[in-house]
Motif scaffolding. Structure first.
Motif, short mmCIF file in Angstrom:
data_model
loop_
_atom_site.label_atom_id
_atom_site.label_comp_id
_atom_site.label_asym_id
_atom_site.label_seq_id
_atom_site.Cartn_x
_atom_site.Cartn_y
_atom_site.Cartn_z
N GLY A 1 0.82 -1.22 0.00
CA GLY A 1 0.00 0.00 0.00
C GLY A 1 0.84 1.25 0.00
O GLY A 1 2.06 1.21 -0.10
N ARG A 2 0.19 2.37 0.16
CA ARG A 2 0.83 3.68 -0.01
C ARG A 2 1.92 3.96 1.03
O ARG A 2 2.76 4.82 0.83
CB ARG A 2 -0.20 4.79 0.02
N LEU A 3 1.89 3.25 2.15
CA LEU A 3 2.86 3.56 3.21
C LEU A 3 4.15 2.76 3.09
O LEU A 3 5.17 3.08 3.71
CB LEU A 3 2.25 3.33 4.60
N THR B 1 -18.56 3.63 8.23
CA THR B 1 -17.13 3.92 8.39
C THR B 1 -16.29 2.66 8.50
O THR B 1 -16.79 1.59 8.87
CB THR B 1 -16.89 4.77 9.66
N GLU B 2 -14.98 2.82 8.15
CA GLU B 2 -13.99 1.76 8.41
C GLU B 2 -13.39 1.96 9.81
O GLU B 2 -12.55 1.18 10.22
CB GLU B 2 -12.83 1.86 7.41
N PHE B 3 -13.82 3.06 10.48
CA PHE B 3 -13.21 3.41 11.77
C PHE B 3 -14.29 3.51 12.85
O PHE B 3 -14.62 4.61 13.34
CB PHE B 3 -12.47 4.76 11.65
N GLY C 1 -14.36 -0.71 3.39
CA GLY C 1 -13.78 0.10 2.31
C GLY C 1 -14.89 0.63 1.41
O GLY C 1 -16.07 0.34 1.63
N ALA C 2 -14.49 1.45 0.42
CA ALA C 2 -15.45 2.06 -0.53
C ALA C 2 -16.61 2.68 0.24
O ALA C 2 -17.79 2.58 -0.17
CB ALA C 2 -15.93 1.00 -1.52
N THR C 3 -16.29 3.33 1.33
CA THR C 3 -17.31 3.87 2.24
C THR C 3 -18.16 4.95 1.56
O THR C 3 -19.34 5.12 1.89
CB THR C 3 -16.59 4.48 3.47
N GLU C 4 -17.54 5.62 0.58
CA GLU C 4 -18.23 6.77 -0.03
C GLU C 4 -19.52 6.38 -0.76
O GLU C 4 -20.35 7.22 -1.07
CB GLU C 4 -17.28 7.48 -1.02
N LEU C 5 -19.68 5.09 -1.04
CA LEU C 5 -20.89 4.64 -1.78
C LEU C 5 -22.11 4.61 -0.86
O LEU C 5 -23.24 4.89 -1.27
CB LEU C 5 -20.63 3.23 -2.35
N VAL D 1 -17.81 8.48 7.98
CA VAL D 1 -16.55 9.00 8.53
C VAL D 1 -15.45 8.26 7.77
O VAL D 1 -15.41 7.02 7.80
CB VAL D 1 -16.42 8.74 10.05
N ASP D 2 -14.65 9.01 7.00
CA ASP D 2 -13.65 8.35 6.16
C ASP D 2 -12.43 9.24 5.99
O ASP D 2 -12.45 10.42 6.34
CB ASP D 2 -14.24 8.02 4.78
N ILE D 3 -11.38 8.65 5.43
CA ILE D 3 -10.12 9.36 5.18
C ILE D 3 -10.27 10.26 3.96
O ILE D 3 -10.92 9.88 2.98
CB ILE D 3 -8.99 8.33 4.92
N THR D 4 -9.65 11.45 4.05
CA THR D 4 -9.54 12.30 2.87
C THR D 4 -8.19 12.98 2.90
O THR D 4 -7.64 13.26 3.96
CB THR D 4 -10.69 13.34 2.81
N SER D 5 -7.61 13.16 1.72
CA SER D 5 -6.37 13.96 1.68
C SER D 5 -6.50 14.99 0.57
O SER D 5 -6.50 16.19 0.82
CB SER D 5 -5.12 13.11 1.52
N THR D 6 -6.68 14.58 -0.69
CA THR D 6 -6.87 15.59 -1.75
C THR D 6 -8.35 16.00 -1.84
O THR D 6 -8.68 17.01 -2.43
CB THR D 6 -6.47 15.01 -3.12
N GLY D 7 -9.25 15.15 -1.31
CA GLY D 7 -10.69 15.46 -1.40
C GLY D 7 -11.33 14.96 -2.68
O GLY D 7 -12.53 15.07 -2.90
N THR D 8 -10.49 14.32 -3.54
CA THR D 8 -10.99 13.87 -4.84
C THR D 8 -12.12 12.84 -4.71
O THR D 8 -13.17 12.96 -5.34
CB THR D 8 -9.83 13.24 -5.65
N THR D 9 -11.91 11.85 -3.84
CA THR D 9 -12.90 10.77 -3.74
C THR D 9 -14.24 11.31 -3.21
O THR D 9 -15.30 10.92 -3.69
CB THR D 9 -12.36 9.65 -2.81
N LEU D 10 -14.17 12.23 -2.27
CA LEU D 10 -15.41 12.83 -1.75
C LEU D 10 -16.13 13.59 -2.87
O LEU D 10 -17.32 13.40 -3.10
CB LEU D 10 -15.11 13.77 -0.58
O1 LIG Z 1 -8.95 12.46 -0.55
P1 LIG Z 1 -8.39 11.45 -1.54
O2 LIG Z 1 -7.06 11.82 -2.06
O3 LIG Z 1 -9.40 11.13 -2.61
O4 LIG Z 1 -8.13 10.09 -0.73
C1 LIG Z 1 -9.15 9.52 0.03
C2 LIG Z 1 -9.29 8.06 -0.34
O5 LIG Z 1 -8.02 7.38 -0.10
C3 LIG Z 1 -8.27 6.17 0.55
O6 LIG Z 1 -8.70 5.22 -0.40
P2 LIG Z 1 -7.61 4.26 -1.11
O7 LIG Z 1 -7.21 4.85 -2.40
O8 LIG Z 1 -6.51 3.99 -0.12
O9 LIG Z 1 -8.45 2.98 -1.37
P3 LIG Z 1 -9.10 2.10 -0.20
O10 LIG Z 1 -10.39 2.81 0.15
O11 LIG Z 1 -9.23 0.76 -0.81
O12 LIG Z 1 -8.13 2.16 0.97
C4 LIG Z 1 -9.46 6.45 1.42
O13 LIG Z 1 -10.14 5.24 1.73
C5 LIG Z 1 -10.31 7.39 0.59
O14 LIG Z 1 -11.24 6.66 -0.18
#
Ligand SMILES: O=P(O)(O)OC[C@H]1O[C@H](OP(=O)(O)OP(=O)(O)O)[C@H](O)[C@@H]1O
Ligand SMILES: Nc1ncnc2c1ncn2[C@@H]1O[C@H](COP(=O)(O)OP(=O)(O)OP(=O)(O)O)[C@@H](O)[C@H]1O
Ligand SMILES: [Mg+2]
Length: 281
Positions: A9-11, A115-117, A139-143, A154-163
Motif C-alpha cells: 500500500g501507499r505507506l 465507516t472503516e473506523f 472500504g469504498a465507504t463513499e458509496l 466517517v472516512d479518510i480524505t487527503s486531496t478530497g478527490t474521492t469525496l
Molecule cells: O482524498 P483522496 O485523495 O481522494 O483520498 C481519500 C481516499 O483514499 C483512501 O482510499 P484508497 O485509495 O486507499 O483505497 P481504499 O479505500 O481501498 O483504501 C481512502 O479510503 C479514501 O477513499
C-alpha cells in the motif's frame, strides 16, 4: 529490536525509503518475505498490514512500528508516539451527500454513519453528544449514503478527490493523521529505539536544507555574511596560496534561489548546492 513496517500500500515505499535514508539498509528483502535483517544486526524489520501494526507493537512482537495515527487511535492500543514522520498526511472527516439535508453534525441525530473506523466514529459521536448508529464497512465507504446504507460517513480524505467524485461534502473534522513512529511503552526509552529516533529526526531535519559551497575573495567575506540568512555562521576555509576563501553554509531549500543570486552579486564563484542526507541538530 524489531520494527514493524507496512508491507504494502501507499505507506510501504516511503517507510522503506526512510529506513534506507536513516542508514538502516534492509538486507535480504524479498517481495513476499515478511521479515528481513538490516545492516544493524540488532535491528530486524517485520512487514505487516498498516492496520495490524498497532497490535504488533502493543503485543511486544515489535518494539516499534511505523503506521498512521488513525490506525493507532482506531486500534485503542496504548502506544508511545516518538516521531511524526510527516508523510501519509490525511484527515478523518464526517461527510454527507452534497444535495442532502445533513449539513451539520447535529443533523445526524437518529441517523446512521458508515465507516472503516467504528471506534473513532463512536468516540466522536459521544464527544459531540450525537445519537446515531455506526455501520461498519471495510472500504469504498463513499458509496454507502447513495444506496441508503447510511446517512453519512466517517472516512479518510487527503486531496478530497474521492469525496468530490462521490458528491459528498465535509460536515466536520474528526481526526488529523499522519504516519508516525510508535513504541511499546516498555521500549520507548530503550537506547536502540533512541538511536532510531535520532536517525529519523536527522533525516527529517535535513529534508528541507541544502549545503552551499562557494569561493569568495577574502575582501568580500563580510558582504557574503550579509546575504546568508539566519542559519549558524558559515564555515570559512583558506584556499591554499590564494587570496580566496572557501565558504560552506547550510541554507533552507526555499531560500536557495535568492541566496545564490545574492552571493553571485557580492562576488562569490564556483557555487555548489547539494542535498543533505542527515542533519543531527
Ligand atoms: O482524498 P483522496 O485523495 O481522494 O483520498 C481519500 C481516499 O483514499 C483512501 O482510499 P484508497 O485509495 O486507499 O483505497 P481504499 O479505500 O481501498 O483504501 C481512502 O479510503 C479514501 O477513499
Ligand atoms: N488518501 C490517503 N491520503 C493519505 N494517507 C492515506 C490515504 N489513505 C490512507 N492513508 C493512510 O495510509 C494508511 C493505510 O491506508 P490503507 O489502509 O487504505 O491502505 P493503503 O496503503 O491505502 O492500501 P490499500 O488501501 O490498497 O489497502 C491509512 O491508515 C492512513 O494513515
Ligand atoms: Mg487505502
Amino acid at each position: 529490536m524489531r520494527i514493524a513496517v507496512p508491507n504494502k500500500g501507499r505507506l510501504h515505499d516511503p517507510s522503506v525509503d526512510l529506513l534506507e535514508r536513516a542508514g538502516l539498509h534492509i538486507e535480504s528483502a524479498a517481495d513476499r518475505k515478511l521479515y528481513a535483517d538490516t545492516v544493524d544486526p540488532e535491528v530486524t524489520v517485520l512487514f505487516a498490514r498498516a492496520a495490524d501494526i498497532p497490535e504488533y507493537v502493543a503485543d511486544g512482537a515489535a518494539a516499534v512500528g511505523i503506521t498512521g495515527r488513525d490506525q493507532v487511535v482506531e486500534s485503542g492500543c496504548d502506544l508511545v508516539e516518538l516521531v511524526d514522520l510527516e508523510f501519509g498526511r490525511c484527515r478523518l472527516v464526517l461527510a454527507a451527500p452534497e444535495e442532502g439535508d445533513i449539513t451539520s453534525p447535529e443533523g445526524l441525530a437518529g441517523g446512521s454513519v458508515a465507516t472503516e473506523f467504528p471506534r473513532i466514529t463512536r468516540e466522536y459521536l459521544e464527544r459531540e453528544g450525537i445519537d446515531a448508529d455506526v455501520v461498519e464497512v471495510t472500504g469504498a465507504t463513499e458509496l454507502t449514503p447513495h444506496v441508503e446504507m447510511a446517512d453519512a460517513i466517517v472516512d479518510i480524505t487527503s486531496t478530497g478527490t474521492t469525496l468530490r467524485m462521490n458528491r459528498l461534502a465535509v460536515i466536520d473534522e474528526v481526526l488529523d493523521s499522519s504516519v508516525r513512529l510508535y513504541a511499546h511503552p516498555d521500549y520507548a526509552d530503550d537506547p536502540k529505539v533512541e538511536q532510531l529516533v535520532t536517525a529519523f529526526e536527522s533525516v527529517l531535519a535535513a529534508e528541507d536544507k541544502r549545503y552551499v559551497m562557494m569561493n569568495v575573495p577574502r575582501e568580500r567575506l563580510d558582504d557574503v555574511r550579509e546575504v546568508i540568512p539566519g542559519l549558524d555562521g558559515p564555515t570559512v576555509m583558506d584556499v591554499a596560496g590564494d587570496d580566496t576563501v572557501a565558504v560552506h553554509v547550510v541554507v533552507d531549500e526555499r531560500d536557495v534561489f535568492e541566496v545564490i543570486n545574492d552571493l553571485k552579486a557580492v562576488g562569490a564563484s564556483g557555487i555548489l548546492v547539494t542535498e543533505i542526507e542527515r542533519l543531527v541538530e
